[in-house]
Design a protein around this motif. Structure first.
Motif, PDB file in Angstrom:
ATOM      1  N   TRP A   1     -10.117   2.929   5.702  1.00 39.33           N
ATOM      2  CA  TRP A   1      -8.893   2.409   6.349  1.00 39.33           C
ATOM      3  C   TRP A   1      -9.261   1.455   7.488  1.00 39.33           C
ATOM      4  O   TRP A   1     -10.072   1.792   8.339  1.00 39.33           O
ATOM      5  CB  TRP A   1      -8.048   3.559   6.892  1.00 39.33           C
ATOM      6  CG  TRP A   1      -6.671   3.130   7.318  1.00 39.33           C
ATOM      7  CD1 TRP A   1      -5.779   2.422   6.570  1.00 39.33           C
ATOM      8  CD2 TRP A   1      -6.038   3.378   8.570  1.00 39.33           C
ATOM      9  NE1 TRP A   1      -4.626   2.216   7.284  1.00 39.33           N
ATOM     10  CE2 TRP A   1      -4.754   2.792   8.505  1.00 39.33           C
ATOM     11  CE3 TRP A   1      -6.414   4.047   9.733  1.00 39.33           C
ATOM     12  CZ2 TRP A   1      -3.843   2.844   9.572  1.00 39.33           C
ATOM     13  CZ3 TRP A   1      -5.514   4.104  10.784  1.00 39.33           C
ATOM     14  CH2 TRP A   1      -4.243   3.512  10.711  1.00 39.33           C
ATOM     15  N   GLY A   2      -8.632   0.272   7.464  1.00 33.74           N
ATOM     16  CA  GLY A   2      -8.920  -0.714   8.511  1.00 33.74           C
ATOM     17  C   GLY A   2      -7.713  -1.083   9.337  1.00 33.74           C
ATOM     18  O   GLY A   2      -7.704  -2.144   9.954  1.00 33.74           O
ATOM     19  N   HIS A   3      -6.682  -0.230   9.326  1.00 34.02           N
ATOM     20  CA  HIS A   3      -5.433  -0.455  10.072  1.00 34.02           C
ATOM     21  C   HIS A   3      -4.580  -1.568   9.457  1.00 34.02           C
ATOM     22  O   HIS A   3      -5.066  -2.382   8.687  1.00 34.02           O
ATOM     23  CB  HIS A   3      -5.696  -0.771  11.544  1.00 34.02           C
ATOM     24  CG  HIS A   3      -5.972   0.444  12.358  1.00 34.02           C
ATOM     25  ND1 HIS A   3      -7.198   1.044  12.395  1.00 34.02           N
ATOM     26  CD2 HIS A   3      -5.181   1.182  13.174  1.00 34.02           C
ATOM     27  CE1 HIS A   3      -7.168   2.095  13.199  1.00 34.02           C
ATOM     28  NE2 HIS A   3      -5.949   2.211  13.687  1.00 34.02           N
ATOM     29  N   ALA A   4      -3.319  -1.566   9.826  1.00 34.02           N
ATOM     30  CA  ALA A   4      -2.403  -2.630   9.374  1.00 34.02           C
ATOM     31  C   ALA A   4      -1.177  -2.647  10.282  1.00 34.02           C
ATOM     32  O   ALA A   4      -1.183  -3.331  11.308  1.00 34.02           O
ATOM     33  CB  ALA A   4      -2.001  -2.419   7.923  1.00 34.02           C
ATOM     34  N   GLY A   5      -0.157  -1.878   9.906  1.00 32.98           N
ATOM     35  CA  GLY A   5       1.065  -1.874  10.703  1.00 32.98           C
ATOM     36  C   GLY A   5       1.991  -0.786  10.225  1.00 32.98           C
ATOM     37  O   GLY A   5       1.574   0.129   9.519  1.00 32.98           O
ATOM     38  N   SER A   6       3.263  -0.912  10.590  1.00 34.21           N
ATOM     39  CA  SER A   6       4.221   0.161  10.320  1.00 34.21           C
ATOM     40  C   SER A   6       4.630   0.237   8.852  1.00 34.21           C
ATOM     41  O   SER A   6       4.970   1.296   8.355  1.00 34.21           O
ATOM     42  CB  SER A   6       5.459  -0.031  11.191  1.00 34.21           C
ATOM     43  OG  SER A   6       5.936  -1.360  11.065  1.00 34.21           O
ATOM     44  N   ASP A   7       4.651  -0.903   8.152  1.00 35.11           N
ATOM     45  CA  ASP A   7       5.014  -0.889   6.728  1.00 35.11           C
ATOM     46  C   ASP A   7       4.379  -2.096   6.030  1.00 35.11           C
ATOM     47  O   ASP A   7       3.601  -2.832   6.637  1.00 35.11           O
ATOM     48  CB  ASP A   7       6.543  -0.875   6.540  1.00 35.11           C
ATOM     49  CG  ASP A   7       7.219  -2.052   7.221  1.00 35.11           C
ATOM     50  OD1 ASP A   7       6.640  -3.149   7.210  1.00 35.11           O
ATOM     51  OD2 ASP A   7       8.321  -1.879   7.776  1.00 35.11           O
TER      52      ASP A   7
ATOM     53  N   ARG B   1      -3.578  -1.485   4.860  1.00 35.43           N
ATOM     54  CA  ARG B   1      -2.210  -0.997   4.622  1.00 35.43           C
ATOM     55  C   ARG B   1      -1.889   0.044   5.696  1.00 35.43           C
ATOM     56  O   ARG B   1      -2.759   0.455   6.441  1.00 35.43           O
ATOM     57  CB  ARG B   1      -2.116  -0.356   3.235  1.00 35.43           C
ATOM     58  CG  ARG B   1      -2.342  -1.340   2.084  1.00 35.43           C
ATOM     59  CD  ARG B   1      -2.174  -0.667   0.738  1.00 35.43           C
ATOM     60  NE  ARG B   1      -3.146   0.405   0.561  1.00 35.43           N
ATOM     61  CZ  ARG B   1      -3.023   1.386  -0.328  1.00 35.43           C
ATOM     62  NH1 ARG B   1      -1.970   1.448  -1.107  1.00 35.43           N
ATOM     63  NH2 ARG B   1      -3.963   2.321  -0.441  1.00 35.43           N
ATOM     64  N   SER B   2      -0.632   0.456   5.720  1.00 34.85           N
ATOM     65  CA  SER B   2      -0.260   1.473   6.711  1.00 34.85           C
ATOM     66  C   SER B   2      -0.978   2.784   6.377  1.00 34.85           C
ATOM     67  O   SER B   2      -1.412   2.983   5.234  1.00 34.85           O
ATOM     68  CB  SER B   2       1.253   1.681   6.698  1.00 34.85           C
ATOM     69  OG  SER B   2       1.654   2.217   5.462  1.00 34.85           O
ATOM     70  N   TRP B   3      -1.071   3.670   7.343  1.00 33.41           N
ATOM     71  CA  TRP B   3      -1.742   4.951   7.148  1.00 33.41           C
ATOM     72  C   TRP B   3      -1.087   5.739   6.006  1.00 33.41           C
ATOM     73  O   TRP B   3      -1.766   6.343   5.174  1.00 33.41           O
ATOM     74  CB  TRP B   3      -1.719   5.737   8.457  1.00 33.41           C
ATOM     75  CG  TRP B   3      -2.330   7.115   8.363  1.00 33.41           C
ATOM     76  CD1 TRP B   3      -1.677   8.297   8.422  1.00 33.41           C
ATOM     77  CD2 TRP B   3      -3.729   7.436   8.169  1.00 33.41           C
ATOM     78  NE1 TRP B   3      -2.569   9.342   8.295  1.00 33.41           N
ATOM     79  CE2 TRP B   3      -3.842   8.838   8.136  1.00 33.41           C
ATOM     80  CE3 TRP B   3      -4.880   6.672   8.028  1.00 33.41           C
ATOM     81  CZ2 TRP B   3      -5.044   9.497   7.969  1.00 33.41           C
ATOM     82  CZ3 TRP B   3      -6.096   7.334   7.850  1.00 33.41           C
ATOM     83  CH2 TRP B   3      -6.168   8.724   7.825  1.00 33.41           C
ATOM     84  N   ASP B   4       0.258   5.709   5.963  1.00 27.89           N
ATOM     85  CA  ASP B   4       0.972   6.448   4.919  1.00 27.89           C
ATOM     86  C   ASP B   4       0.658   5.917   3.527  1.00 27.89           C
ATOM     87  O   ASP B   4       0.614   6.681   2.562  1.00 27.89           O
ATOM     88  CB  ASP B   4       2.488   6.407   5.167  1.00 27.89           C
ATOM     89  CG  ASP B   4       2.901   7.332   6.291  1.00 27.89           C
ATOM     90  OD1 ASP B   4       2.059   8.131   6.737  1.00 27.89           O
ATOM     91  OD2 ASP B   4       4.065   7.258   6.729  1.00 27.89           O
ATOM     92  N   GLU B   5       0.449   4.620   3.433  1.00 30.61           N
ATOM     93  CA  GLU B   5       0.058   4.049   2.139  1.00 30.61           C
ATOM     94  C   GLU B   5      -1.372   4.473   1.808  1.00 30.61           C
ATOM     95  O   GLU B   5      -1.684   4.821   0.666  1.00 30.61           O
ATOM     96  CB  GLU B   5       0.133   2.514   2.183  1.00 30.61           C
ATOM     97  CG  GLU B   5       1.545   1.950   2.208  1.00 30.61           C
ATOM     98  CD  GLU B   5       1.537   0.457   2.476  1.00 30.61           C
ATOM     99  OE1 GLU B   5       1.279  -0.297   1.542  1.00 30.61           O
ATOM    100  OE2 GLU B   5       1.781   0.047   3.638  1.00 30.61           O
ATOM    101  N   TYR B   6      -2.225   4.436   2.825  1.00 35.12           N
ATOM    102  CA  TYR B   6      -3.645   4.756   2.622  1.00 35.12           C
ATOM    103  C   TYR B   6      -3.839   6.193   2.141  1.00 35.12           C
ATOM    104  O   TYR B   6      -4.609   6.450   1.214  1.00 35.12           O
ATOM    105  CB  TYR B   6      -4.403   4.512   3.931  1.00 35.12           C
ATOM    106  CG  TYR B   6      -5.876   4.867   3.876  1.00 35.12           C
ATOM    107  CD1 TYR B   6      -6.774   4.073   3.176  1.00 35.12           C
ATOM    108  CD2 TYR B   6      -6.361   6.000   4.527  1.00 35.12           C
ATOM    109  CE1 TYR B   6      -8.128   4.394   3.122  1.00 35.12           C
ATOM    110  CE2 TYR B   6      -7.707   6.328   4.485  1.00 35.12           C
ATOM    111  CZ  TYR B   6      -8.585   5.528   3.785  1.00 35.12           C
ATOM    112  OH  TYR B   6      -9.917   5.855   3.730  1.00 35.12           O
TER     113      TYR B   6
END
Lengths: 456, 178
Positions: A364-370, A338-343
């Motif tokens: 956290w394994g990265h994702a995207g902007s939203d 998920r995005s960092w803000d979600e994480y």
């Protein structure tokens, strides 16, 4: 006599005029030639031996300018062996033609992240004689000077020279492969092409689709409020309705590829042996200028699936197994896609998920902007990102690819795409935690973390 | 805009049914709900009626929009599924739904009784209709994605309609005592 002298003067003047005109034509044509030479020869050719000698040197960078599929492993454009030169990075000429917001910035960032900088000697290779030229023109405009061109066919023809491809690159297919599949009818073996998107209205599908493709609504395989996959019996019914057996070659695609990956992962879990996703989605098909149709194709059912569902049960796990993974951190990792803000619990990412945070212990394994984007795993043309880049990113995140990895997101779409990519890269012991944050957060007794993780 | 077109037709109906007090009152109330151009109303009254009208039907309009979007946007469909689950455990538990049904039935009976006793006009008739629609909706339209939003919308219409009835009742009493 005077007349005679005037005639001589006139002749001399005429000769002078003709001469000067001829000279100016010659100089003009030589200038044009020089210009032409400049535009067609932005980069000088490099020999195989020289390339071999310079691979791995800090001041050299070898760039594969072909399509992402060719880089991944497909032998396209008459190349003897598929894949890329070992040690090469990718910067596809296709990326230059993509329409995207902040395209120039994204391309510049990509160059930087791949170590393609103007202080280095840059070797651009292709197999069609066009891609390297396009990239050379772009790089020239960016201030690059030391550019070299190379035809990868020479390299591929020599079996002693190292080439790399992903172990399961066939799972992601190029448009040409799908077109061949249609043309040769999969050599008599059963095959199906599906456009996957949400909703019965199938707006994307009706606008235009790959000939013979049938629409799959993602609600055919999952249901709310948790949005997990359906029960196994229901999944089997779904397969039968859509004419899918364990031996059917299934090709999935969509305008957005994420739903296609979601269904692909569920089909693999069920036991379908040959599941493929069109790399780059419907845009890649259109850009390849293959036929498109708008006729609605109906589903053709089959009587039996050919195996007990699920034939591959470890490919998708549920809450209890996710907890086991968190309990064995030394050998397994629950990876948050998920995005960092979600994480970190700043946002939930969804209107229909209220709690914020992450399962305690998830990495956290990265994702995207939203919640709808996955830029960290996709190129600008929505093809799969370079596997080495992905693994390097995970190494920084503290994710060991040799561990048992289970990916999750909000409801299993983003994580399904990443699981599929991990499968393409040949990672073992990988799975999707289907319920994701939605399911985890529904039970308040499940441990939750917020904020930045403590790095030990 | 619809109100502008409907107004002349309704006024014509009022004239045609001049002798029928019941219909006259009914249509006048509908005109009040829709009109934005009737001459004998002051501007403040017009705006007030318009705002009350919008407020009264806002819930229903929202529900229609959500129901429409639920087949087009995945986010809306999933949000409604989530809200459905949430409503079923909070505002619309089986007990509350039963209670609501009984209230609507009682409301319908009272409104019909008032109409039979000729103590109510269009406002009461409209309230009776909304009560009946509410009963039908609660009983038969559970499959709608925005089901709970529709029920809430109907309740808003009903509550405001009851306020109207009270307003007209007290106004009538006041004018009778003068």
């Amino acid at each position: 006599m005077v007349l005679h002298r005037k005639a001589i003067l006139f002749l001399l003047f005429s000769c002078l005029l003709i001469l000067s005109a001829a000279c100016s034509n010659v100089s003009k044509s030589s200038n044009e030639k020089a210009d032409k030479k400049d535009s067609t020869n932005l980069a000088e050719s490099i020999k195989t031996e020289d390339l071999k000698a310079n691979i791995g040197k800090n001041d050299w960078v070898i760039v594969d300018t072909r399509s992402n599929d060719a880089f991944n492993g497909w032998a396209l454009d008459g190349v003897e062996r598929g894949g890329h030169i070992k040690g090469a990075v990718d910067f596809s000429a296709n990326w230059l033609n993509v329409e995207a917001d902040q395209k120039n910035k994204k391309l510049s960032d990509t160059l930087k992240s791949k170590g393609i900088t103007s202080d280095k000697k840059v070797v651009l290779y292709d197999a069609n004689g066009k891609d390297a030229q396009s990239v050379a023109e772009y790089l020239k405009g960016e201030g690059f000077k030391n550019l070299y061109k190379y035809d990868v066919k020479e390299w591929a023809a020599n079996q002693d020279l190292a080439m790399e491809n992903y172990p399961n690159y066939e799972m992601l297919v190029p448009p040409a492969w799908v077109n061949d599949l249609k043309t040769n009818k999969n050599n008599g073996k059963p095959y199906k092409i599906f456009e996957v998107s949400w909703g019965d209205e199938a707006k994307d599908y009706k606008t235009g689709h790959i000939p013979r493709a049938v629409h799959i609504n993602t609600d055919e395989v999952e249901e709310g409020p948790v949005w997990n996959r359906l029960q196994d019996q229901e999944l089997e019914k779904f397969a039968l309705i859509n004419g899918i057996t364990t031996d059917t070659t299934v090709v999935l695609y969509g305008s957005d590829s994420m739903p296609a990956f979601r269904v692909a992962v569920i089909l693999k879990y069920m036991g379908v042996k040959d599941v493929r996703v069109l790399n780059g989605g419907y845009t890649a098909w259109k850009n390849a200028k293959y036929d498109v149709e708008t006729k609605v194709n109906s589903k053709e059912s089959v009587p039996t699936f050919g195996a007990t569902v699920p034939a591959n049960p470890d490919y998708i796990i549920d809450l209890a197994e996710a907890k086991e993974i968190l309990a064995n951190k030394s050998t397994s990792t629950l990876v948050d896609i998920r995005s960092w803000d979600e994480y970190i619990g700043k946002i939930s990412g969804y209107d229909y998920i209220k709690p914020k945070g992450r399962p305690a212990g998830a990495v956290w394994g990265h994702a995207g902007s939203d919640s709808s984007n996955l830029e960290d795993f996709r190129n600008i043309d929505h093809t799969m990102r370079n596997g080495s880049d992905v693994l390097a990113m995970w190494e920084k995140d503290g994710i060991n690819p040799d561990n048992k990895l289970s990916f999750y997101c909000g409801t299993g779409w983003r994580a399904a795409e990443v699981l599929f990519y991990a499968d393409v890269l040949g990672l073992k012991n990988i799975s999707l935690y289907d319920g994701g944050w939605n399911e985890w957060s529904m039970d308040s007794s499940n441990p939750v973390e917020k904020g930045e993780p403590n790095k030990k | 805009m619809n109100g502008v077109w409907i107004l002349p037709i309704l006024l014509k109906r009022v004239n045609q049914t001049r002798n029928n007090i019941f219909w006259k009152k009914t249509i006048r109330i509908l005109v009040l709900s829709f009109s934005i151009g009737k001459g004998d109303l002051t501007m403040i009254k017009k705006i007030t009626y318009l705002l009350v009208f919008l407020l009264q039907f806002s819930g229903i309009i929202l529900a229609i929009v959500l129901e429409n979007l639920s087949s087009k946007k995945m986010g809306v469909a999933r949000y409604l599924t989530y809200k459905k689950q949430e409503f079923e455990s909070t505002l619309f538990t089986p007990f509350i739904v039963h209670l609501l049904m009984y209230l609507l039935i009682v409301g319908t009976i009272v409104c019909l009784a008032l109409l039979l006793l000729k103590k109510g006009g269009g406002v009461v008739l409209f309230a009776a209709l909304v009560n009946i629609i509410g009963i039908i909706f609660i009983r038969f339209e559970k499959e709608l994605q925005a089901y709970h939003f529709f029920v809430l919308g109907i309740l808003i219409v009903l509550v405001i309609q009851y306020v109207w009835i009270m307003y007209f009742y007290f106004r009538k009493r006041r004018s009778a005592t003068k």
